[in-house]
Write an enzyme that holds these catalytic residues in place. Structure first.
Site, PDB file in Angstrom:
ATOM      1  N   HIS A 260     -26.672 108.777  73.164  1.00 21.88           N
ATOM      2  CA  HIS A 260     -25.876 109.653  72.289  1.00 21.88           C
ATOM      3  C   HIS A 260     -25.190 108.736  71.270  1.00 21.88           C
ATOM      4  O   HIS A 260     -25.857 107.967  70.577  1.00 21.88           O
ATOM      5  CB  HIS A 260     -24.924 110.449  73.185  1.00 21.88           C
ATOM      6  CG  HIS A 260     -24.225 111.604  72.544  1.00 21.88           C
ATOM      7  ND1 HIS A 260     -24.526 112.078  71.295  1.00 21.88           N
ATOM      8  CD2 HIS A 260     -23.191 112.389  72.989  1.00 21.88           C
ATOM      9  CE1 HIS A 260     -23.737 113.104  71.012  1.00 21.88           C
ATOM     10  NE2 HIS A 260     -22.908 113.302  72.025  1.00 21.88           N
TER      11      HIS A 260
ATOM     12  N   HIS B 298     -34.935 112.526  68.346  1.00 21.30           N
ATOM     13  CA  HIS B 298     -33.801 113.454  68.470  1.00 21.30           C
ATOM     14  C   HIS B 298     -34.261 114.699  69.201  1.00 21.30           C
ATOM     15  O   HIS B 298     -35.385 115.142  69.023  1.00 21.30           O
ATOM     16  CB  HIS B 298     -33.267 113.834  67.074  1.00 21.30           C
ATOM     17  CG  HIS B 298     -31.910 114.440  67.142  1.00 21.30           C
ATOM     18  ND1 HIS B 298     -31.707 115.784  67.369  1.00 21.30           N
ATOM     19  CD2 HIS B 298     -30.686 113.872  67.049  1.00 21.30           C
ATOM     20  CE1 HIS B 298     -30.412 116.012  67.400  1.00 21.30           C
ATOM     21  NE2 HIS B 298     -29.764 114.882  67.215  1.00 21.30           N
TER      22      HIS B 298
ATOM     23  N   ASP C 162     -27.997 107.334  63.709  1.00 18.54           N
ATOM     24  CA  ASP C 162     -27.505 106.021  64.141  1.00 18.54           C
ATOM     25  C   ASP C 162     -28.318 104.855  63.605  1.00 18.54           C
ATOM     26  O   ASP C 162     -27.921 103.703  63.768  1.00 18.54           O
ATOM     27  CB  ASP C 162     -27.503 105.961  65.685  1.00 18.54           C
ATOM     28  CG  ASP C 162     -26.484 106.921  66.271  1.00 18.54           C
ATOM     29  OD1 ASP C 162     -25.369 106.962  65.735  1.00 18.54           O
ATOM     30  OD2 ASP C 162     -26.805 107.619  67.238  1.00 18.54           O
TER      31      ASP C 162
HETATM   32  N1  CMC Z   1     -38.601 105.336  71.338  1.00 25.90           N
HETATM   33  C1  CMC Z   1     -39.786 105.530  71.973  1.00 25.90           C
HETATM   34  N2  CMC Z   1     -40.175 106.696  72.535  1.00 25.90           N
HETATM   35  C2  CMC Z   1     -39.324 107.711  72.446  1.00 25.90           C
HETATM   36  C3  CMC Z   1     -38.088 107.616  71.788  1.00 25.90           C
HETATM   37  C4  CMC Z   1     -37.749 106.374  71.225  1.00 25.90           C
HETATM   38  N3  CMC Z   1     -36.578 106.208  70.599  1.00 25.90           N
HETATM   39  N4  CMC Z   1     -37.456 108.801  71.835  1.00 25.90           N
HETATM   40  C5  CMC Z   1     -38.262 109.644  72.498  1.00 25.90           C
HETATM   41  N5  CMC Z   1     -39.399 108.982  72.874  1.00 25.90           N
HETATM   42  C6  CMC Z   1     -40.542 109.567  73.580  1.00 25.90           C
HETATM   43  C7  CMC Z   1     -40.236 109.716  75.060  1.00 25.90           C
HETATM   44  O1  CMC Z   1     -40.639 108.586  75.796  1.00 25.90           O
HETATM   45  C8  CMC Z   1     -41.030 110.958  75.412  1.00 25.90           C
HETATM   46  O2  CMC Z   1     -42.368 110.583  75.592  1.00 25.90           O
HETATM   47  P1  CMC Z   1     -43.317 111.385  76.655  1.00 25.90           P
HETATM   48  O3  CMC Z   1     -43.373 112.802  76.158  1.00 25.90           O
HETATM   49  O4  CMC Z   1     -44.623 110.673  76.582  1.00 25.90           O
HETATM   50  O5  CMC Z   1     -42.610 111.266  77.984  1.00 25.90           O
HETATM   51  C9  CMC Z   1     -40.956 111.816  74.155  1.00 25.90           C
HETATM   52  O6  CMC Z   1     -40.732 110.877  73.080  1.00 25.90           O
HETATM   53  C10 CMC Z   1     -39.823 112.830  74.169  1.00 25.90           C
HETATM   54  O7  CMC Z   1     -38.626 112.134  74.474  1.00 25.90           O
HETATM   55  P2  CMC Z   1     -37.453 112.732  75.361  1.00 25.90           P
HETATM   56  O8  CMC Z   1     -36.610 111.630  75.890  1.00 25.90           O
HETATM   57  O9  CMC Z   1     -38.012 113.705  76.342  1.00 25.90           O
HETATM   58  O10 CMC Z   1     -36.678 113.549  74.236  1.00 25.90           O
HETATM   59  P3  CMC Z   1     -35.218 114.077  74.340  1.00 25.90           P
HETATM   60  O11 CMC Z   1     -35.115 115.165  73.377  1.00 25.90           O
HETATM   61  O12 CMC Z   1     -34.868 114.374  75.751  1.00 25.90           O
HETATM   62  O13 CMC Z   1     -34.319 112.805  73.906  1.00 25.90           O
HETATM   63  C11 CMC Z   1     -33.205 111.196  72.572  1.00 25.90           C
HETATM   64  C12 CMC Z   1     -33.796 112.612  72.633  1.00 25.90           C
HETATM   65  C13 CMC Z   1     -32.359 111.067  71.313  1.00 25.90           C
HETATM   66  C14 CMC Z   1     -32.273 110.970  73.779  1.00 25.90           C
HETATM   67  C15 CMC Z   1     -34.354 110.179  72.578  1.00 25.90           C
HETATM   68  O14 CMC Z   1     -35.168 110.362  71.449  1.00 25.90           O
HETATM   69  C16 CMC Z   1     -33.833 108.730  72.632  1.00 25.90           C
HETATM   70  O15 CMC Z   1     -33.558 108.214  73.712  1.00 25.90           O
HETATM   71  N6  CMC Z   1     -33.693 108.054  71.444  1.00 25.90           N
HETATM   72  C17 CMC Z   1     -33.112 106.735  71.381  1.00 25.90           C
HETATM   73  C18 CMC Z   1     -31.611 106.808  71.487  1.00 25.90           C
HETATM   74  C19 CMC Z   1     -30.974 107.328  70.216  1.00 25.90           C
HETATM   75  O16 CMC Z   1     -31.286 106.893  69.119  1.00 25.90           O
HETATM   76  N7  CMC Z   1     -30.005 108.226  70.388  1.00 25.90           N
HETATM   77  C20 CMC Z   1     -29.238 108.799  69.258  1.00 25.90           C
HETATM   78  C21 CMC Z   1     -29.528 110.243  69.059  1.00 25.90           C
HETATM   79  S1  CMC Z   1     -28.875 110.869  67.492  1.00 25.90           S
HETATM   80  C22 CMC Z   1     -27.160 110.755  67.590  1.00 25.90           C
HETATM   81  C23 CMC Z   1     -26.558 111.429  68.754  1.00 25.90           C
HETATM   82  O17 CMC Z   1     -26.967 112.471  69.215  1.00 25.90           O
HETATM   83  O18 CMC Z   1     -25.555 110.907  69.207  1.00 25.90           O
END
Ligand code: CMC
Length: 429
Positions: A264, A306, A363
């Site tokens: 987050h 996201h 971010d």
């Molecule tokens: N790098 C590589 N792979 C990723 C990433 C990433 N940054 N983000 C998602 N994926 C992949 C993930 O491995 C999954 O693959 P699979 O379907 O094969 O298992 C797929 O994409 C979907 O990801 P998810 O984790 O199920 O998606 P989510 O909606 O639950 O999570 C997220 C969203 C923001 C937590 C995630 O994209 C992430 O961890 N990003 C990196 C951390 C980040 O930048 N966070 C800031 C978010 S924006 C500001 C805020 O909200 O505070």
């Protein structure tokens, strides 16, 4: 009223009302689902669950649209400062000149911290993360500035909102001074909201300091970008605490704790650490992209992806432009910006990122701006929290006035053992 029909086990149908929001999106109203069918829904991560009706922020993740109270984020960043946007989120409308001046005056008047609270900071170990201090101080405000709802509830809430908006900024700056081991600098009525904060962080008795207008402008933009994002993790935490009857200070403190996580708000710190690591390792962005794609490696590209945006995050676009502008105006170059831009380009051309719709989020570029302003890495999430504060407050207030308000209490699918007897201790393995 529009209705959807639901067929359960091929035998019986149930009508589910459909609610259409102001943008024309349809939602199934499942409030009576369990009563009618005996079933609940399963939605871990709440990806398909609307937890409330809200009038604060509109977000279209497919089209990359973000609006606060109907105003586009691009418009607000261009024409308003953070205090006006905070007012907009909290009160529901943009302040006129008189209201704006009155609000600035009010924020100044409430910006001092009780002297006894200052001693709290001094007891923290030097290596404390400022987010832990921020969360603790936010909830501590409730001991120093009691909310007596028996007197005049609306006035008391107004006062609490103003105190939070004003004192959290002082607390954030003090947590930095504590980290630096330098004396606290009190707020001053001579400065605007953001300039005041920068002065509290950076002014010194031995070196002349005047907040740089480029920094002030950038900080205003960044706080506006972070000001609200509908039902994200920290805002949901705030609303949940509010739903239990928790006061604003405790709800905001819970929001800060949720925000701290690297998935987050903590991602802004993690992005700079990631970019710096790539830079230290020779700048091979492709290696980082390959690692992020590897299922056996927990490594992710921080600042990418996201839950809601399946296109470029509109905040990231503004942050990238602001980042380039700020560095140019300051006459600075940052090798981490070059790494970030190259990393973005390589990731956006990669099939893995394309197929999963992973784009830079807010971010990705903000840390480079904070860096250019001289703000240390572990303060980035504190900056995010300062920006998100009016959003949290607006959501807590919205819950407070919501005629549908109920305590937040999801159900679960129990997958544990069925009933069994406790074996005597001698018979346990
Ligand atoms: N790098 C590589 N792979 C990723 C990433 C990433 N940054 N983000 C998602 N994926 C992949 C993930 O491995 C999954 O693959 P699979 O379907 O094969 O298992 C797929 O994409 C979907 O990801 P998810 O984790 O199920 O998606 P989510 O909606 O639950 O999570 C997220 C969203 C923001 C937590 C995630 O994209 C992430 O961890 N990003 C990196 C951390 C980040 O930048 N966070 C800031 C978010 S924006 C500001 C805020 O909200 O505070």
């Amino acid at each position: 009223m529009k209705k959807a029909e639901m067929l359960v086990e091929g035998k019986k149908t149930f009508d589910l009302p459909i609610i259409i929001d102001t943008m024309g999106n349809q939602s199934l109203d499942i409030r009576n689902l369990r009563k009618q069918t005996g079933m609940i829904t399963y939605d871990p991560g709440f990806g398909n669950t609307g937890s409330c009706q809200s009038q604060i922020t509109y977000l279209d993740g497919e089209k990359g649209i973000l609006r606060y109270r109907g105003y586009a984020i691009e418009d607000l960043v261009e024409h308003c400062d953070f205090v006006e946007v905070a007012y907009l989120l909290i009160h529901g409308y943009l302040p006129n000149k008189k209201e704006r001046e009155r609000y600035a005056d009010l924020l100044n008047r409430h910006s001092l911290l009780h002297a006894d609270m200052q001693s709290f900071f001094r007891r923290y170990p030097d290596h404390s993360h400022p987010m832990s201090i921020l969360a603790a101080m936010a909830v501590s405000l409730s001991s120093f500035y009691e909310i007596n709802l028996e007197e005049d509830p609306e006035l008391q809430i107004d006062l609490t909102v103003t105190r939070l908006m004003s004192k959290m900024r002082t607390i954030a700056a003090f947590s930095y001074r504590k980290m630096k081991g330098t004396d606290f600098v009190n707020p001053s009525y001579t400065y605007s909201y953001c300039a005041n904060y920068l002065n509290m962080m950076f002014s010194s008795p031995v070196v002349p300091y005047e907040p740089n207008p480029v920094h002030v402008k950038a900080m205003n933009k960044l706080l506006i970008l972070h000001a609200d994002h509908e039902q994200n993790c920290s805002t949901t935490a705030v609303r949940l605490i509010g739903s239990a009857g928790g006061n604003l200070y405790s709800a905001v403190s819970g929001g800060i704790c949720a925000l701290w996580g690297p998935r987050h708000g903590g991602a802004n710190q993690a992005v700079i650490e990631m970019l710096d690591q790539i830079y230290q390792d020779g700048g091979d962005v492709r290696k980082a992209v390959e690692r992020a794609k590897d299922k056996n490696d927990p490594y992710r590209l921080m600042g990418f992806g996201h839950r809601v945006y399946k296109t470029y995050d509109p905040r990231a676009k503004i942050a990238r432009e602001t980042c380039e502008e700020v560095l140019k105006e300051l006459g600075k170059r940052d090798p981490l910006l070059d790494i970030a831009e190259e990393l973005e380009q390589v990731a956006l051309e990669d099939d893995y990122f394309k197929e999963k719709n992973l784009y830079p989020n807010v971010d990705f570029y903000t840390g480079i701006i904070f860096r250019a302003m001289g703000i240390p890495t572990n303060m980035y999430t504190v900056m995010f929290a300062l920006g998100r504060l009016p959003g949290w407050i607006a959501h807590w207030l919205e819950w407070h006035h919501d005629p549908f308000e109920r305590i937040g209490r999801p159900r679960q699918l129990y997958m544990g053992p069925t009933a069994r007897a406790v074996p005597p201790i001698a018979e346990r393995e």
